[in-house]
Design a protein around this motif. Structure first.
Motif, PDB file in Angstrom:
ATOM      1  N   HIS A 140       0.836  -1.194   0.000  1.00 32.60           N
ATOM      2  CA  HIS A 140       0.000   0.000   0.000  1.00 32.60           C
ATOM      3  C   HIS A 140       0.878   1.254   0.000  1.00 32.60           C
ATOM      4  O   HIS A 140       2.082   1.184   0.209  1.00 32.60           O
ATOM      5  CB  HIS A 140      -0.929  -0.010   1.212  1.00 32.60           C
TER       6      HIS A 140
ATOM      7  N   THR B 276       1.034   3.397   2.157  1.00 28.71           N
ATOM      8  CA  THR B 276       1.666   3.544   3.463  1.00 28.71           C
ATOM      9  C   THR B 276       1.303   2.373   4.352  1.00 28.71           C
ATOM     10  O   THR B 276       0.409   1.576   4.019  1.00 28.71           O
ATOM     11  CB  THR B 276       1.260   4.875   4.129  1.00 28.71           C
ATOM     12  N   ARG B 277       2.020   2.244   5.451  1.00 26.47           N
ATOM     13  CA  ARG B 277       1.736   1.223   6.452  1.00 26.47           C
ATOM     14  C   ARG B 277       2.038   1.867   7.795  1.00 26.47           C
ATOM     15  O   ARG B 277       3.095   2.485   7.963  1.00 26.47           O
ATOM     16  CB  ARG B 277       2.662   0.015   6.217  1.00 26.47           C
TER      17      ARG B 277
ATOM     18  N   ALA C 143      -6.936  15.834  13.214  1.00 26.46           N
ATOM     19  CA  ALA C 143      -6.603  17.132  12.623  1.00 26.46           C
ATOM     20  C   ALA C 143      -7.842  17.863  12.108  1.00 26.46           C
ATOM     21  O   ALA C 143      -7.894  19.098  12.122  1.00 26.46           O
ATOM     22  CB  ALA C 143      -5.602  16.951  11.487  1.00 26.46           C
ATOM     23  N   THR C 144      -8.837  17.110  11.656  1.00 34.57           N
ATOM     24  CA  THR C 144     -10.035  17.765  11.106  1.00 34.57           C
ATOM     25  C   THR C 144     -10.716  18.603  12.188  1.00 34.57           C
ATOM     26  O   THR C 144     -11.039  19.784  11.970  1.00 34.57           O
ATOM     27  CB  THR C 144     -11.010  16.698  10.547  1.00 34.57           C
TER      28      THR C 144
ATOM     29  N   LEU D  16      -8.549  21.603  13.050  1.00 35.96           N
ATOM     30  CA  LEU D  16      -8.706  22.713  12.098  1.00 35.96           C
ATOM     31  C   LEU D  16     -10.020  23.450  12.337  1.00 35.96           C
ATOM     32  O   LEU D  16     -10.080  24.679  12.283  1.00 35.96           O
ATOM     33  CB  LEU D  16      -8.663  22.186  10.656  1.00 35.96           C
TER      34      LEU D  16
ATOM     35  N   SER E  96      -5.336  19.488  -1.767  1.00 36.53           N
ATOM     36  CA  SER E  96      -5.207  18.957  -0.415  1.00 36.53           C
ATOM     37  C   SER E  96      -6.249  17.878  -0.206  1.00 36.53           C
ATOM     38  O   SER E  96      -7.063  17.581  -1.098  1.00 36.53           O
ATOM     39  CB  SER E  96      -5.383  20.080   0.606  1.00 36.53           C
ATOM     40  N   PHE E  97      -6.236  17.317   0.993  1.00 36.22           N
ATOM     41  CA  PHE E  97      -7.224  16.319   1.389  1.00 36.22           C
ATOM     42  C   PHE E  97      -8.529  17.040   1.741  1.00 36.22           C
ATOM     43  O   PHE E  97      -8.518  18.196   2.170  1.00 36.22           O
ATOM     44  CB  PHE E  97      -6.682  15.561   2.602  1.00 36.22           C
TER      45      PHE E  97
ATOM     46  N   THR F  62      -9.335  19.732   4.627  1.00 37.19           N
ATOM     47  CA  THR F  62      -8.930  21.139   4.644  1.00 37.19           C
ATOM     48  C   THR F  62     -10.128  22.048   4.334  1.00 37.19           C
ATOM     49  O   THR F  62     -10.439  22.964   5.100  1.00 37.19           O
ATOM     50  CB  THR F  62      -7.799  21.386   3.615  1.00 37.19           C
TER      51      THR F  62
ATOM     52  N   ALA G 200      -0.940  18.794   8.769  1.00 37.36           N
ATOM     53  CA  ALA G 200      -1.231  17.361   8.932  1.00 37.36           C
ATOM     54  C   ALA G 200      -0.056  16.490   8.482  1.00 37.36           C
ATOM     55  O   ALA G 200       0.170  15.421   9.024  1.00 37.36           O
ATOM     56  CB  ALA G 200      -2.492  16.990   8.144  1.00 37.36           C
ATOM     57  N   HIS G 201       0.701  16.981   7.481  1.00 40.57           N
ATOM     58  CA  HIS G 201       1.801  16.179   6.933  1.00 40.57           C
ATOM     59  C   HIS G 201       3.155  16.582   7.515  1.00 40.57           C
ATOM     60  O   HIS G 201       4.174  16.036   7.089  1.00 40.57           O
ATOM     61  CB  HIS G 201       1.901  16.370   5.409  1.00 40.57           C
TER      62      HIS G 201
ATOM     63  N   SER H 254      -1.711  16.112  12.229  1.00 39.02           N
ATOM     64  CA  SER H 254      -2.519  14.885  12.267  1.00 39.02           C
ATOM     65  C   SER H 254      -1.667  13.720  12.736  1.00 39.02           C
ATOM     66  O   SER H 254      -0.537  13.545  12.272  1.00 39.02           O
ATOM     67  CB  SER H 254      -3.058  14.559  10.876  1.00 39.02           C
TER      68      SER H 254
ATOM     69  N   HIS I 270      -3.017  10.623  12.427  1.00 43.34           N
ATOM     70  CA  HIS I 270      -3.792   9.521  11.849  1.00 43.34           C
ATOM     71  C   HIS I 270      -2.863   8.350  11.506  1.00 43.34           C
ATOM     72  O   HIS I 270      -1.664   8.548  11.265  1.00 43.34           O
ATOM     73  CB  HIS I 270      -4.514  10.014  10.584  1.00 43.34           C
TER      74      HIS I 270
ATOM     75  N   GLY J  70      -5.580  10.968  15.951  1.00 43.77           N
ATOM     76  CA  GLY J  70      -5.168  12.003  16.901  1.00 43.77           C
ATOM     77  C   GLY J  70      -4.651  13.209  16.169  1.00 43.77           C
ATOM     78  O   GLY J  70      -4.586  13.229  14.934  1.00 43.77           O
TER      79      GLY J  70
ATOM     80  N   TYR K 192       5.718  11.620   2.141  1.00 42.70           N
ATOM     81  CA  TYR K 192       5.141  11.066   0.907  1.00 42.70           C
ATOM     82  C   TYR K 192       6.216  11.066  -0.170  1.00 42.70           C
ATOM     83  O   TYR K 192       7.183  11.821  -0.080  1.00 42.70           O
ATOM     84  CB  TYR K 192       3.963  11.933   0.418  1.00 42.70           C
TER      85      TYR K 192
ATOM     86  N   PHE L 175      -3.186  14.681  -4.692  1.00 47.06           N
ATOM     87  CA  PHE L 175      -4.567  14.892  -4.346  1.00 47.06           C
ATOM     88  C   PHE L 175      -5.381  15.145  -5.604  1.00 47.06           C
ATOM     89  O   PHE L 175      -5.292  16.218  -6.183  1.00 47.06           O
ATOM     90  CB  PHE L 175      -4.682  16.071  -3.377  1.00 47.06           C
TER      91      PHE L 175
HETATM   92  N1  T4K Z   1      -5.276  17.781   6.255  1.00 43.90           N
HETATM   93  C1  T4K Z   1      -4.558  17.077   5.377  1.00 43.90           C
HETATM   94  C2  T4K Z   1      -3.676  17.802   4.422  1.00 43.90           C
HETATM   95  C3  T4K Z   1      -4.640  15.677   5.368  1.00 43.90           C
HETATM   96  O1  T4K Z   1      -3.936  14.963   4.458  1.00 43.90           O
HETATM   97  C4  T4K Z   1      -5.469  15.025   6.301  1.00 43.90           C
HETATM   98  C5  T4K Z   1      -5.589  13.583   6.291  1.00 43.90           C
HETATM   99  C6  T4K Z   1      -6.190  15.814   7.222  1.00 43.90           C
HETATM  100  C7  T4K Z   1      -6.064  17.191   7.174  1.00 43.90           C
HETATM  101  C8  T4K Z   1      -7.095  15.212   8.247  1.00 43.90           C
HETATM  102  O2  T4K Z   1      -6.388  14.512   9.227  1.00 43.90           O
HETATM  103  P1  T4K Z   1      -7.203  13.598  10.285  1.00 43.90           P
HETATM  104  O3  T4K Z   1      -8.493  14.315  10.619  1.00 43.90           O
HETATM  105  O4  T4K Z   1      -7.418  12.262   9.618  1.00 43.90           O
HETATM  106  O5  T4K Z   1      -6.269  13.528  11.481  1.00 43.90           O
HETATM  107  C9  T4K Z   1      -5.777   8.968   4.120  1.00 43.90           C
HETATM  108  C10 T4K Z   1      -6.043   9.271   5.574  1.00 43.90           C
HETATM  109  O6  T4K Z   1      -7.214   8.612   6.027  1.00 43.90           O
HETATM  110  C11 T4K Z   1      -6.136  10.738   5.858  1.00 43.90           C
HETATM  111  O7  T4K Z   1      -6.023  10.906   7.269  1.00 43.90           O
HETATM  112  C12 T4K Z   1      -5.035  11.496   5.169  1.00 43.90           C
HETATM  113  N2  T4K Z   1      -5.114  12.918   5.334  1.00 43.90           N
HETATM  114  C13 T4K Z   1      -5.052  11.196   3.683  1.00 43.90           C
HETATM  115  C14 T4K Z   1      -3.965  11.895   2.933  1.00 43.90           C
HETATM  116  O8  T4K Z   1      -4.852   9.801   3.516  1.00 43.90           O
HETATM  117  P2  T4K Z   1      -7.343   7.703   2.461  1.00 43.90           P
HETATM  118  O9  T4K Z   1      -8.773   7.837   2.098  1.00 43.90           O
HETATM  119  O10 T4K Z   1      -6.337   7.618   1.391  1.00 43.90           O
HETATM  120  O11 T4K Z   1      -7.134   6.503   3.509  1.00 43.90           O
HETATM  121  P3  T4K Z   1      -7.086   4.939   3.257  1.00 43.90           P
HETATM  122  O12 T4K Z   1      -7.944   4.323   4.301  1.00 43.90           O
HETATM  123  O13 T4K Z   1      -7.360   4.630   1.842  1.00 43.90           O
HETATM  124  O14 T4K Z   1      -5.578   4.590   3.640  1.00 43.90           O
HETATM  125  C15 T4K Z   1      -4.509   4.661   2.714  1.00 43.90           C
HETATM  126  C16 T4K Z   1      -3.677   3.397   2.837  1.00 43.90           C
HETATM  127  O15 T4K Z   1      -3.064   3.342   4.110  1.00 43.90           O
HETATM  128  C17 T4K Z   1      -4.470   2.129   2.720  1.00 43.90           C
HETATM  129  O16 T4K Z   1      -4.504   1.730   1.398  1.00 43.90           O
HETATM  130  C18 T4K Z   1      -3.726   1.142   3.591  1.00 43.90           C
HETATM  131  C19 T4K Z   1      -2.993   1.995   4.580  1.00 43.90           C
HETATM  132  N3  T4K Z   1      -3.603   1.928   5.924  1.00 43.90           N
HETATM  133  C20 T4K Z   1      -4.605   2.811   6.259  1.00 43.90           C
HETATM  134  C21 T4K Z   1      -5.170   2.756   7.500  1.00 43.90           C
HETATM  135  C22 T4K Z   1      -6.268   3.709   7.908  1.00 43.90           C
HETATM  136  C23 T4K Z   1      -3.152   0.978   6.804  1.00 43.90           C
HETATM  137  O17 T4K Z   1      -2.271   0.171   6.470  1.00 43.90           O
HETATM  138  N4  T4K Z   1      -3.705   0.933   8.061  1.00 43.90           N
HETATM  139  C24 T4K Z   1      -4.702   1.778   8.463  1.00 43.90           C
HETATM  140  O18 T4K Z   1      -5.147   1.710   9.616  1.00 43.90           O
HETATM  141  O19 T4K Z   1      -6.976   8.950   3.398  1.00 43.90           O
END
Ligand code: T4K
Length: 369
Positions: free
Chosen positions: A5, A7-8, A59-60, A63, A82-83, A86, A156-157, A178, A180, A190, A281, A312
């Motif tokens: 993936h 990330t991990r 982080a959401t 913000l 951005s994600f 934001t 967040a990054h 973030s 996360h 968190g 990243y 993004f």
């Molecule tokens: N601002 C910015 C600029 C951000 O990038 C983000 C979050 C935020 C604010 C908000 O932060 P938080 O409110 O979440 O603290 C992921 C993350 O879920 C998201 O937090 C992050 N940005 C964004 C850039 O990436 P998705 O939809 O790509 O997540 P997902 O579930 O597809 O995960 C990506 C990959 O990570 C998966 O393919 C496998 C791996 N993974 C993921 C999780 C959740 C794991 O191996 N284990 C896990 O527990 O958004």
């Protein structure tokens, strides 16, 4: 072979966490700024080299609190690259996002585009240190100061990132991190809000706890943005491992850069002099000279169970919630639109094996025309 993936999550050895869990079980203080919360907040403040930091649930919400603290209504100038969090945080806090274009090199907000986006209704600038790459903090700071606007960073990054040897989180009025699962440093979920002064930290502490001042008084419009004891205990343990994790990230980043920078039509995003990166990243931009499109490359990798991601794309300005806004017009955002159609983030995480990375590199080299 198991999938790779983008990330991990970083996880410490479970044995290191278990004594902390035992303490939580013995004490039965699970939430509301308990002992682990206090210890983690203090240690993180010191670790990051900042003065005032409030832990929060993600982080959401961080913000939203940073923005809602301004009160009233109006516009917040931000990036479309951005994600979703934001722009959503701006809208949830009761403001209207106004999108300004990004710079071609960093893909962060372009200060000139920000100036063009300002109106009498502008209240704040919400800039994102996208991929952990530092925004033009000096020029954004000047614009905010000269116009009397709040400057908030979505960091967040940007865990641990420095600009000119000081934490990048020291810029602006507030910065939001973030923790996360997918981030360089995680507490499952968190985050933290870094404030420029103690009074703002105190307001953030209250906001995240419903606005409670004491047993008798509740002020303002608070919410539940608290970090629980489990996440705080995990955070304390994770801190002992994050430097090594960043070092591993550096090595993976360097290998990609070395192996891919000569591939025609691929651009690896770099840093400006003065940045100390966290290697959050590894975005590449796929130009026509590469021979196949970004989407075709993503598909090719997926056929081999390698899951690179289009962070993004789509742009925030293309989301149904925002595309009606005048600033969302594609002609206003040509650089961001170009990047969104060409960007691909490659797998990068501590523990990515060298042979797996070699395989990714080989596939990318072979896929090009
Ligand atoms: N601002 C910015 C600029 C951000 O990038 C983000 C979050 C935020 C604010 C908000 O932060 P938080 O409110 O979440 O603290 C992921 C993350 O879920 C998201 O937090 C992050 N940005 C964004 C850039 O990436 P998705 O939809 O790509 O997540 P997902 O579930 O597809 O995960 C990506 C990959 O990570 C998966 O393919 C496998 C791996 N993974 C993921 C999780 C959740 C794991 O191996 N284990 C896990 O527990 O958004």
């Amino acid at each position: 072979m198991s999938p790779i993936h983008v990330t991990r999550p970083l996880l410490p050895p479970l044995q290191e966490l278990l004594p902390h869990l035992q303490e939580i079980w013995d004490r039965r203080i699970l939430a509301n700024a308990g002992p682990f919360h206090q210890r983690f907040e203090a240690r993180l403040t010191e670790y990051l080299g900042v003065d005032h930091l409030s832990l929060c649930s993600n982080a959401t919400v961080g913000l939203m609190m940073a923005l809602r603290d301004m009160g009233g209504e109006g516009e917040v100038v931000t990036t479309p690259f951005s994600f979703a969090a934001t722009a959503h945080a701006i809208a949830w806090a009761g403001f209207t996002p106004v999108f300004a274009d990004v710079e071609p090199e960093s893909l962060n907000l372009d200060p000139e585009a920000v100036e063009r986006a300002l109106t009498p209704r502008t209240r704040a600038i919400l800039a994102v240190h996208c991929y952990g790459h530092v925004c033009d903090v000096e020029r954004l700071g000047e614009i905010a100061r000269s116009r009397g606007l709040k400057l908030i960073y979505d960091a967040a990054h940007a865990f641990g990132v420095c600009w000119r040897e000081r934490s990048v989180l020291r810029h602006g009025d507030l910065s939001v991190l973030s923790f996360h699962a997918t981030k360089v440093f995680n507490t499952f979920e968190g985050g933290a809000i870094v404030a420029a002064d103690p009074a703002t930290k105190q307001r953030m502490d209250r906001l995240r706890n419903f606005g409670i001042v004491d047993e008798h008084a509740i002020e303002g419009l608070g919410l539940n943005g608290k970090m629980n004891e489990f996440c705080a205990a995990l955070g304390l343990v994770q801190l002992d491992h994050v430097e090594q994790a960043i070092d591993e990230r550096r090595q993976i980043d360097q290998r990609y850069r070395r192996e891919l920078s000569e591939v025609p039509g691929l651009r690896c995003l770099g840093w400006r002099d003065g940045e100390t990166p966290n290697f959050a990243y590894f975005p590449i931009l796929v130009d026509p000279a590469y021979g196949i499109t970004r989407d075709a490359l993503q598909t090719r990798l997926r056929e081999h169970d390698i899951h690179a991601r289009r962070y993004f794309s789509p742009l925030l300005s293309d989301l149904p919630a925002y595309r009606h806004l005048p600033s969302a017009s594609p002609s206003n955002l040509p650089v961001a639109a170009g990047a969104a159609s060409r960007v691909l983030c490659l797998p990068l995480f501590p523990g990515l094996r060298v042979d797996d990375q070699d395989r990714i590199v080989e596939l990318i080299r072979d896929a090009g025309g």
